[in-house]
Structures are given as C-alpha cells and as structure tokens.
Design a protein around this motif. Structure first.
Motif, PDB file in Angstrom:
ATOM      1  N   ASP A  33       9.096   8.652  -8.757  1.00  0.00           N
ATOM      2  CA  ASP A  33       9.517   7.998 -10.004  1.00  0.00           C
ATOM      3  C   ASP A  33      10.039   6.588  -9.768  1.00  0.00           C
ATOM      4  O   ASP A  33      10.182   5.809 -10.710  1.00  0.00           O
ATOM      5  N   GLY A  34      10.337   6.269  -8.519  1.00  0.00           N
ATOM      6  CA  GLY A  34      10.813   4.945  -8.161  1.00  0.00           C
ATOM      7  C   GLY A  34      10.801   4.798  -6.652  1.00  0.00           C
ATOM      8  O   GLY A  34      10.722   5.794  -5.921  1.00  0.00           O
ATOM      9  N   VAL A  35      10.864   3.562  -6.175  1.00  0.00           N
ATOM     10  CA  VAL A  35      10.823   3.285  -4.743  1.00  0.00           C
ATOM     11  C   VAL A  35      11.957   2.334  -4.382  1.00  0.00           C
ATOM     12  O   VAL A  35      12.218   1.366  -5.104  1.00  0.00           O
ATOM     13  N   VAL A  36      12.620   2.633  -3.262  1.00  0.00           N
ATOM     14  CA  VAL A  36      13.632   1.737  -2.692  1.00  0.00           C
ATOM     15  C   VAL A  36      13.125   1.259  -1.344  1.00  0.00           C
ATOM     16  O   VAL A  36      12.670   2.062  -0.522  1.00  0.00           O
ATOM     17  N   VAL A  37      13.185  -0.040  -1.112  1.00  0.00           N
ATOM     18  CA  VAL A  37      12.781  -0.634   0.159  1.00  0.00           C
ATOM     19  C   VAL A  37      14.019  -1.193   0.845  1.00  0.00           C
ATOM     20  O   VAL A  37      14.764  -1.984   0.250  1.00  0.00           O
ATOM     21  N   THR A  38      14.273  -0.778   2.093  1.00  0.00           N
ATOM     22  CA  THR A  38      15.344  -1.383   2.877  1.00  0.00           C
ATOM     23  C   THR A  38      14.737  -2.468   3.759  1.00  0.00           C
ATOM     24  O   THR A  38      13.700  -2.262   4.391  1.00  0.00           O
ATOM     25  N   HIS A  39      15.395  -3.623   3.833  1.00  0.00           N
ATOM     26  CA  HIS A  39      14.751  -4.820   4.375  1.00  0.00           C
ATOM     27  C   HIS A  39      15.832  -5.759   4.885  1.00  0.00           C
ATOM     28  O   HIS A  39      16.942  -5.805   4.355  1.00  0.00           O
ATOM     29  N   GLY A  40      15.521  -6.555   5.872  1.00  0.00           N
ATOM     30  CA  GLY A  40      16.444  -7.578   6.333  1.00  0.00           C
ATOM     31  C   GLY A  40      16.656  -8.647   5.278  1.00  0.00           C
ATOM     32  O   GLY A  40      15.761  -8.938   4.480  1.00  0.00           O
ATOM     33  N   THR A  41      17.838  -9.249   5.270  1.00  0.00           N
ATOM     34  CA  THR A  41      18.173 -10.170   4.186  1.00  0.00           C
ATOM     35  C   THR A  41      17.621 -11.582   4.376  1.00  0.00           C
ATOM     36  O   THR A  41      17.514 -12.334   3.405  1.00  0.00           O
ATOM     37  N   ASP A  42      17.255 -11.968   5.603  1.00  0.00           N
ATOM     38  CA  ASP A  42      16.824 -13.352   5.825  1.00  0.00           C
ATOM     39  C   ASP A  42      15.601 -13.719   4.985  1.00  0.00           C
ATOM     40  O   ASP A  42      15.497 -14.835   4.489  1.00  0.00           O
ATOM     41  N   THR A  43      14.653 -12.797   4.858  1.00  0.00           N
ATOM     42  CA  THR A  43      13.448 -13.072   4.063  1.00  0.00           C
ATOM     43  C   THR A  43      13.298 -12.075   2.923  1.00  0.00           C
ATOM     44  O   THR A  43      12.216 -11.954   2.346  1.00  0.00           O
ATOM     45  N   LEU A  44      14.370 -11.396   2.574  1.00  0.00           N
ATOM     46  CA  LEU A  44      14.314 -10.378   1.519  1.00  0.00           C
ATOM     47  C   LEU A  44      13.828 -10.965   0.196  1.00  0.00           C
ATOM     48  O   LEU A  44      13.012 -10.359  -0.511  1.00  0.00           O
ATOM     49  N   GLU A  45      14.311 -12.139  -0.169  1.00  0.00           N
ATOM     50  CA  GLU A  45      13.931 -12.719  -1.463  1.00  0.00           C
ATOM     51  C   GLU A  45      12.435 -13.002  -1.524  1.00  0.00           C
ATOM     52  O   GLU A  45      11.807 -12.885  -2.588  1.00  0.00           O
ATOM     53  N   GLU A  46      11.836 -13.352  -0.379  1.00  0.00           N
ATOM     54  CA  GLU A  46      10.397 -13.630  -0.351  1.00  0.00           C
ATOM     55  C   GLU A  46       9.578 -12.349  -0.450  1.00  0.00           C
ATOM     56  O   GLU A  46       8.608 -12.272  -1.210  1.00  0.00           O
TER      57      GLU A  46
ATOM     58  N   ALA B  58       7.337   1.509 -13.051  1.00  0.00           N
ATOM     59  CA  ALA B  58       8.310   2.275 -12.271  1.00  0.00           C
ATOM     60  C   ALA B  58       9.221   1.326 -11.487  1.00  0.00           C
ATOM     61  O   ALA B  58       8.776   0.282 -11.006  1.00  0.00           O
ATOM     62  N   PRO B  59      10.493   1.673 -11.357  1.00  0.00           N
ATOM     63  CA  PRO B  59      11.410   0.795 -10.612  1.00  0.00           C
ATOM     64  C   PRO B  59      11.045   0.676  -9.131  1.00  0.00           C
ATOM     65  O   PRO B  59      10.806   1.683  -8.463  1.00  0.00           O
ATOM     66  N   VAL B  60      10.980  -0.547  -8.659  1.00  0.00           N
ATOM     67  CA  VAL B  60      10.867  -0.841  -7.233  1.00  0.00           C
ATOM     68  C   VAL B  60      12.068  -1.705  -6.887  1.00  0.00           C
ATOM     69  O   VAL B  60      12.236  -2.790  -7.441  1.00  0.00           O
ATOM     70  N   VAL B  61      12.934  -1.215  -6.007  1.00  0.00           N
ATOM     71  CA  VAL B  61      14.215  -1.856  -5.714  1.00  0.00           C
ATOM     72  C   VAL B  61      14.288  -2.190  -4.229  1.00  0.00           C
ATOM     73  O   VAL B  61      14.023  -1.330  -3.383  1.00  0.00           O
TER      74      VAL B  61
ATOM     75  N   ALA C 115       0.826  -1.206   0.000  1.00  0.00           N
ATOM     76  CA  ALA C 115       0.000   0.000   0.000  1.00  0.00           C
ATOM     77  C   ALA C 115       0.863   1.259   0.000  1.00  0.00           C
ATOM     78  O   ALA C 115       0.547   2.246  -0.674  1.00  0.00           O
ATOM     79  N   ALA C 116       1.961   1.237   0.748  1.00  0.00           N
ATOM     80  CA  ALA C 116       2.846   2.401   0.805  1.00  0.00           C
ATOM     81  C   ALA C 116       3.525   2.644  -0.537  1.00  0.00           C
ATOM     82  O   ALA C 116       3.658   3.792  -0.984  1.00  0.00           O
ATOM     83  N   ILE C 117       3.967   1.586  -1.202  1.00  0.00           N
ATOM     84  CA  ILE C 117       4.589   1.736  -2.518  1.00  0.00           C
ATOM     85  C   ILE C 117       3.588   2.318  -3.511  1.00  0.00           C
ATOM     86  O   ILE C 117       3.897   3.257  -4.266  1.00  0.00           O
TER      87      ILE C 117
END
Length: 324
Positions: free
Chosen positions: A80-93, A106-109, A69-71
C-alpha cells in the motif's frame, strides 16, 4: 492490514564505526526495523529488503533504476506504500528522480538520518517510524514522493538539504513542509501532484551543471559543451548571467538543450522583468529553456531523464513548465 514495504539503500541511517575511523554502511533493512519496536502492530504489516548498502554520494543512475523497479514491483505485489531509507547527501536528488518517474497515487516516502545509529541522539529510528506512519496514512496518497525527517513531511520537488549536520537539515524553501507528525500521527495538507511519469532508459547522457559567479566569462562552459548532451545553468538572481557570458550561452543553446535556473535555490526563474544583455528575457529569447522553480540539482535530473528519453525541445519546455 496496511502493508508497507521498506527498501534500504544504505546511508548514515545504516552506518556503524569502522576500524579505519569514522562510520560506513553496515546495517541491513531487517536490522533497521529491529531497532524500532514501535513499528510492530498498529494495523501495519511491514516487509523489509536491502537493495544497496552505499553512502549516498556513491549512488548512481543504475542504482536509481533498480530502486524504481523495486518500488514498482512492491506496489504491483500489493504493498500500500513504500518507504526508502537513503543517505542524506543526495537524498533530495534521488527523491526527485522517483517523483518524476514513479506513476502511482500510493505513498512513496524517502527518509534517512543525520546521526548514525551509535551516535548520541541518533535520529534514524524516529525518522523511520515517522516515514512508515506517513506511508500508511491514506492522506499521503496522491501527493507525489515525500521526504520525512525530523517529524516534518516535505514534497520531493521542493525539499533540499540546507545544513551539513543539523537533524533539522531538510527544508523546503519558498514552500515549507507539507505537514508534521504530531504525537506520531501525520498531519498533512494537500498538494496538487506533478507526475510527469517520465520513462527510464538505459541511456546515460552527460548533463553539465554550471553555477555562475561574479566575473564569469563562460570560458569553462565553452570548453565543456563539446563533451555534453545538455546543460543546466544556475544563474544569478532570477536567472541572469554576465554580458560577457551571453555569446557562450547562446552558442551552447544552439547545439544542445540549456535550462536556466537560479543559484539562489528558492523562487522561480523570471520571464519578463529584466531586459539587459544576460537577463532572463535575453537568454530565453536565445533558445534557453525556462527552468521554472526547480532547484538546479533537480533541474539536472529532470533534463537527464528528458534527454535520455529523446525528448524534443518543445517537450522539454512543456515538462519544465509543470514545475512553475
């Protein structure tokens, strides 16, 4: 100016030592930005918001719905784009969840860190800078959700965490990275996006993930099926189980959706090579859905979204087929 929104979810990139030992989430989005002075200027305007301050094993579907919802809101308000900072243990999920639900060119990274900010050689600032520069690059549009760490750009549908501690922990088995950052500039190659834009509902189905192993007779799966709404089966090799397990899998597939993946973690499930009891030909003929080339963890997320949205069996098969 290009506007990039940074949304913080917690994780190692935002952790600091605590009195009880080890590290825990401590820094908010603004603090993460302040640690990277190179973000200033360059024709990019950055806004930062803290959505969560959690270690990633504690992130659940409610948190991902809030992140989605925030994105959506940030892009609707002109980012124009969004960057999400996240822990790596479940980042891929989490990255794959977004890839399957966010419908935008739009890029979401998504990025994070393997070393916390007070550790020698902390990689969080460099990863955040690389993620912002990737999100601001027009070449990153229409590639789906991206994961950027260690100056590598990966597609969310391919990337996995392949090492517990290395800064180069993230890889894309069988596909490789989409690009690299060279002297701080993303160098990307194109990728045909898979964007099913699945709906997000408040439903929380129970999707079981079962990895087969030598001598497995399926008894654990049989006992679990009554409590489940769907099953992802991580079979051996190209999607195989023991002959003893076949009746249990067949019974499960008659009651609920069962998706066949491979425990190998790279390469697709086969369709027409092996014909013995428990092979992919046998299991698919018994109503099991083909899991394409998705990692079992990502197949579980995709099945969760489909079951939560009330997808019919033919719809489940059609969506999974997109990932071949």
């Amino acid at each position: 100016m290009t506007r990039i929104s940074v949304l913080a979810m917690g994780g190692t990139i935002a952790m600091a030592p605590v009195a009880t030992g080890g590290v825990a989430p401590a820094f908010d989005a603004e603090s993460l930005m302040a640690a990277v002075p190179e973000l200033a200027g360059g024709g990019v305007r950055i806004t930062a918001k803290t959505l969560r301050s959690l270690p990633s094993p504690s992130i659940g579907f409610d948190d991902l719905r809030a992140l989605h919802a925030a994105i959506t809101a940030e892009l609707a308000e002109g980012a124009d784009g969004v960057v999400v900072t996240h822990g790596t243990d479940t980042l891929e999920e989490s990255a794959f969840f977004l890839d399957a639900t966010v419908d935008t060119p739009a890029p979401v990274v998504v990025t994070g860190a393997m070393r916390h900010p007070t550790a020698a050689g902390a990689d969080g600032p460099a990863n955040l800078l690389a993620a912002v520069r990737t999100a601001a690059d027009p070449a990153a549009r229409d590639l789906g959700v991206l994961v950027v760490l260690n100056d590598e750009v990966h597609a969310a549908r391919h990337v996995v965490k392949a090492h517990t501690t290395s800064p180069a922990a993230f890889t894309s088995p069988g596909a490789g990275p989409l690009g690299l950052l060279v002297e701080g500039v993303p160098v990307l190659r194109s990728l045909a996006p898979v964007r099913p834009a699945l709906p997000i509902t408040a439903n929380t189905p129970r999707i079981g993930l079962f990895t087969t192993s030598l001598g497995d007779d399926g008894e654990v799966l049989r006992l679990a099926v009554p409590a489940l709404d769907g099953v992802v089966l991580a079979g051996a090799g190209g999607g195989h189980v023991s002959e003893a397990m076949v009746p249990v899998v067949a019974e499960a597939a008659a009651r609920l959706p069962v998706v066949l993946t491979s425990r190998v973690g790279a390469g697709p499930v086969l369709s027409a090579t092996y014909g013995y009891p428990g092979s992919e030909i046998d299991l698919l003929a018994r109503g099991v859905h083909h899991g394409a080339a998705l990692h079992p963890l990502k197949a579980r997320l995709l099945l969760h979204l489909l079951v939560a949205g009330g997808a019919a069996p033919d719809q489940i098969s059609a969506v999974f087929a997109l990932y071949r």
